[in-house]
Design an enzyme around this catalytic site. Structure first.
Site, PDB file in Angstrom:
ATOM      1  N   HIS A 156      41.472  17.219  59.570  1.00  0.00           N
ATOM      2  CA  HIS A 156      42.663  18.228  61.253  1.00  0.00           C
ATOM      3  C   HIS A 156      41.776  18.766  61.790  1.00  0.00           C
ATOM      4  O   HIS A 156      42.300  20.084  61.301  1.00  0.00           O
ATOM      5  CB  HIS A 156      43.559  18.492  60.554  1.00  0.00           C
ATOM      6  CG  HIS A 156      44.455  16.757  60.200  1.00  0.00           C
ATOM      7  ND1 HIS A 156      44.749  17.141  58.689  1.00  0.00           N
ATOM      8  CD2 HIS A 156      44.293  16.058  60.163  1.00  0.00           C
ATOM      9  CE1 HIS A 156      45.780  15.784  59.068  1.00  0.00           C
ATOM     10  NE2 HIS A 156      44.916  14.674  59.803  1.00  0.00           N
ATOM     11  N   GLU A 206      46.786  12.363  53.621  1.00  0.00           N
ATOM     12  CA  GLU A 206      46.180  11.906  52.654  1.00  0.00           C
ATOM     13  C   GLU A 206      47.897  11.538  51.752  1.00  0.00           C
ATOM     14  O   GLU A 206      47.353  10.627  50.771  1.00  0.00           O
ATOM     15  CB  GLU A 206      45.883  13.627  52.092  1.00  0.00           C
ATOM     16  CG  GLU A 206      46.110  12.826  50.894  1.00  0.00           C
ATOM     17  CD  GLU A 206      45.343  14.673  49.907  1.00  0.00           C
ATOM     18  OE1 GLU A 206      45.346  15.799  51.165  1.00  0.00           O
ATOM     19  OE2 GLU A 206      46.381  14.809  48.722  1.00  0.00           O
ATOM     20  N   SER A 215      46.204  20.877  60.766  1.00  0.00           N
ATOM     21  CA  SER A 215      45.504  21.321  59.351  1.00  0.00           C
ATOM     22  C   SER A 215      46.924  21.354  58.588  1.00  0.00           C
ATOM     23  O   SER A 215      46.801  23.396  58.521  1.00  0.00           O
ATOM     24  CB  SER A 215      44.350  22.604  59.715  1.00  0.00           C
ATOM     25  OG  SER A 215      43.708  22.680  58.128  1.00  0.00           O
TER      26      SER A 215
END
Ligand code: SF4
Length: 290
Positions: A39, A123, A216
């Site tokens: 990211h 994730e 992120s």
């Protein structure tokens, strides 16, 4: 302006390995990267200029070679790509893999899987992609969804704020006193190192700059940590986003960076801050957030 760097900051080994693998593969032939490799917009641009094709949809992979992201991918997606004849390269970080293994073990013990993390994050999608039943929680109120579950197995997204994860597990134990809860701490060590280093730096600084892309998660958590400590904190993806007015009256600025931020971007931010001349005048203090 004085700049103090956190003891630990910037790109982790998992991201470095994924970027190196991607660059190596682009030199060997056409490559599709499924999902954002990491990211960070700078890294994504680097992949684009190396000729890699990016997509978030497995059905849009048209090259033989396909690279899966550092954040992990569900087994059924990998199986599908292999069945379609693709050569699958997996850049999954070993510490993400560890979360998958921990969760498999908890499920094998007959526990309902609980993931502390952000629903929709790549994730977390990779973690739950093969499961029939699971619960994702992020805030204390989400714990209510677990009432009536006798056996719970809890893991965390690798880039969550450790303190927040521990608070949620404590809330779970308080709210569900009869449940058999097993928690495996899967927040990764590089994330912990960066959070702890920022915690040590924070008192020395008037403001904090976090260098990290807007997507992120671990960069956002660092920004959140600084703001919780009452500091003015600014998250920027690149030096070009820094604004002079944030730093008027600031003597010492602390700098940290997320695990997907390249060194070059951090160096540019550091240089900008070091050459910035703060006006320690009777001006309004910098805003607490942007
Ligand atoms: S942040 Fe942690 S889990 Fe993610 S790639 Fe880096 S080391 Fe691996």
């Amino acid at each position: 302006m004085e700049v103090r760097m956190a003891e630990h900051y910037g790109m982790c080994f998992g991201v470095r390995d994924a970027v190196d693998l991607a660059l190596r593969l682009t030199r060997q032939g056409p490559l599709t990267i499924l999902g954002d490799l990491v990211h960070n917009p700078d890294v994504v641009a680097q992949m684009d200029s190396a000729g890699a094709v990016r997509t978030h949809a497995p059905e849009e992979v048209h090259t033989r070679a396909v690279l899966l992201t550092a954040h992990g991918t569900a087994d059924r997606v990998k199986a599908r790509l292999r069945e379609e004849g693709h050569q699958v390269f997996d850049a999954v970080c070993p510490l993400v893999k560890r979360v998958h293994l921990a969760m498999d073990k908890l499920i094998a013990e007959g526990r309902h899987p609980v993931i502390i993390g952000q629903a929709g994050h790549v994730e977390v999608r990779g973690l739950v992609g093969d499961l029939k039943e699971y619960t994702i929680i992020l805030e204390a109120q989400d714990v209510e969804q677990l009432v009536g579950r006798p056996k719970l197995g809890v893991v965390a997204q690798t880039t969550q704020r450790l303190e927040h994860v521990q608070e949620l597990v404590a809330t779970m134990r308080r709210r569900l006193p009869d449940a058999d809860i097993r928690f495996v701490d899967t927040v990764c060590q590089p994330t912990k190192d960066r959070q702890e280093a920022l915690g040590r730096l924070i008192d020395e600084c008037d403001a904090v700059v976090v260098v990290g892309g807007p997507d992120s998660n671990n960069s956002r958590k660092l920004t959140e940590l600084a703001r919780k400590a009452g500091k003015a904190a600014f998250q920027v993806a690149a030096a070009g986003e820094l604004q002079s007015e944030w730093f008027q009256g600031i003597g010492i600025v602390g700098v940290t960076a997320g695990t997907s931020t390249p060194d070059r971007v951090i160096d540019e931010v550091r240089e900008w801050l070091e050459t910035f001349e703060s006006v320690p005048a009777d001006r309004e203090p910098a805003a607490l957030s942007r």
